[in-house]
Design a protein around this motif. Sequence first.
Motif, PDB file in Angstrom:
ATOM      1  N   GLU A  32       0.824  -1.213   0.000  1.00  0.00           N
ATOM      2  CA  GLU A  32       0.000   0.000   0.000  1.00  0.00           C
ATOM      3  C   GLU A  32       0.861   1.267   0.000  1.00  0.00           C
ATOM      4  OE1 GLU A  32      -3.644  -0.109   2.655  1.00  0.00           O
ATOM      5  OE2 GLU A  32      -2.401  -1.679   3.568  1.00  0.00           O
ATOM      6  N   LEU A  33       2.138   1.106   0.307  1.00  0.00           N
ATOM      7  CA  LEU A  33       3.051   2.241   0.408  1.00  0.00           C
ATOM      8  C   LEU A  33       3.941   2.288  -0.821  1.00  0.00           C
ATOM      9  CD1 LEU A  33       4.013   1.682   4.129  1.00  0.00           C
ATOM     10  CD2 LEU A  33       2.412   3.387   3.247  1.00  0.00           C
ATOM     11  N   GLU A  34       3.978   3.427  -1.468  1.00  0.00           N
ATOM     12  CA  GLU A  34       4.762   3.562  -2.698  1.00  0.00           C
ATOM     13  C   GLU A  34       6.250   3.729  -2.402  1.00  0.00           C
ATOM     14  OE1 GLU A  34       5.262   6.970  -6.008  1.00  0.00           O
ATOM     15  OE2 GLU A  34       3.214   6.233  -5.700  1.00  0.00           O
ATOM     16  N   ILE A  51       4.620   7.688   1.311  1.00  0.00           N
ATOM     17  CA  ILE A  51       3.647   8.048   0.284  1.00  0.00           C
ATOM     18  C   ILE A  51       2.810   6.807   0.005  1.00  0.00           C
ATOM     19  CG2 ILE A  51       3.299   8.801  -2.107  1.00  0.00           C
ATOM     20  CD1 ILE A  51       4.433  10.981  -0.350  1.00  0.00           C
ATOM     21  N   LEU A  52       1.487   6.978   0.118  1.00  0.00           N
ATOM     22  CA  LEU A  52       0.575   5.869  -0.148  1.00  0.00           C
ATOM     23  C   LEU A  52       0.360   5.706  -1.641  1.00  0.00           C
ATOM     24  CD1 LEU A  52      -2.107   6.616   2.573  1.00  0.00           C
ATOM     25  CD2 LEU A  52      -0.484   4.729   2.567  1.00  0.00           C
ATOM     26  N   ASN A  53       0.181   4.464  -2.085  1.00  0.00           N
ATOM     27  CA  ASN A  53      -0.200   4.189  -3.468  1.00  0.00           C
ATOM     28  C   ASN A  53      -1.626   4.677  -3.683  1.00  0.00           C
ATOM     29  OD1 ASN A  53       2.092   2.880  -4.570  1.00  0.00           O
ATOM     30  ND2 ASN A  53       1.569   1.021  -3.459  1.00  0.00           N
ATOM     31  N   GLY A  54      -1.942   5.008  -4.905  1.00  0.00           N
ATOM     32  CA  GLY A  54      -3.304   5.409  -5.224  1.00  0.00           C
ATOM     33  C   GLY A  54      -3.333   6.652  -6.085  1.00  0.00           C
ATOM     34  N   LEU A  55      -4.533   7.034  -6.482  1.00  0.00           N
ATOM     35  CA  LEU A  55      -4.691   8.213  -7.324  1.00  0.00           C
ATOM     36  C   LEU A  55      -4.268   9.482  -6.594  1.00  0.00           C
ATOM     37  CD1 LEU A  55      -8.106   7.436  -9.037  1.00  0.00           C
ATOM     38  CD2 LEU A  55      -5.817   7.281 -10.024  1.00  0.00           C
TER      39      LEU A  55
END
Length: 102
Positions: A32-34, A51-55
């Motif tokens: 889940e973490l970029e 930094i979290l993954n996602g839009l």
Amino acid sequence: VYIHDRQQPLELNVALTDVGVVIGKRLYRYHELERFWIVYEPGEVKVIYFILNGLVRQRIAVPLADTDPRAIRQFLGQFMTENTDEEEEPLTDKLTRLLKIQ
């Protein structure tokens, strides 16, 4: 601003495990973490950023207090990518710290 200034900072337990990062009662699994980076300026700043993954690239800042940032860097390096391009705290965090809003 006045009300925000009067509130006590929220203190959460943080743990780095072999499956993810636990912040309070929430587990952020490594997938889940970029990426992460550590800002360490002795006497001023000692924070790890995730930094979290996602839009929406949500940023999580965790103060390191008395923890050795080298040990954290080495441990997290086994599970996720460190952003070595980041060397400073984000401008918003720097302003918050300098203006003593937090």
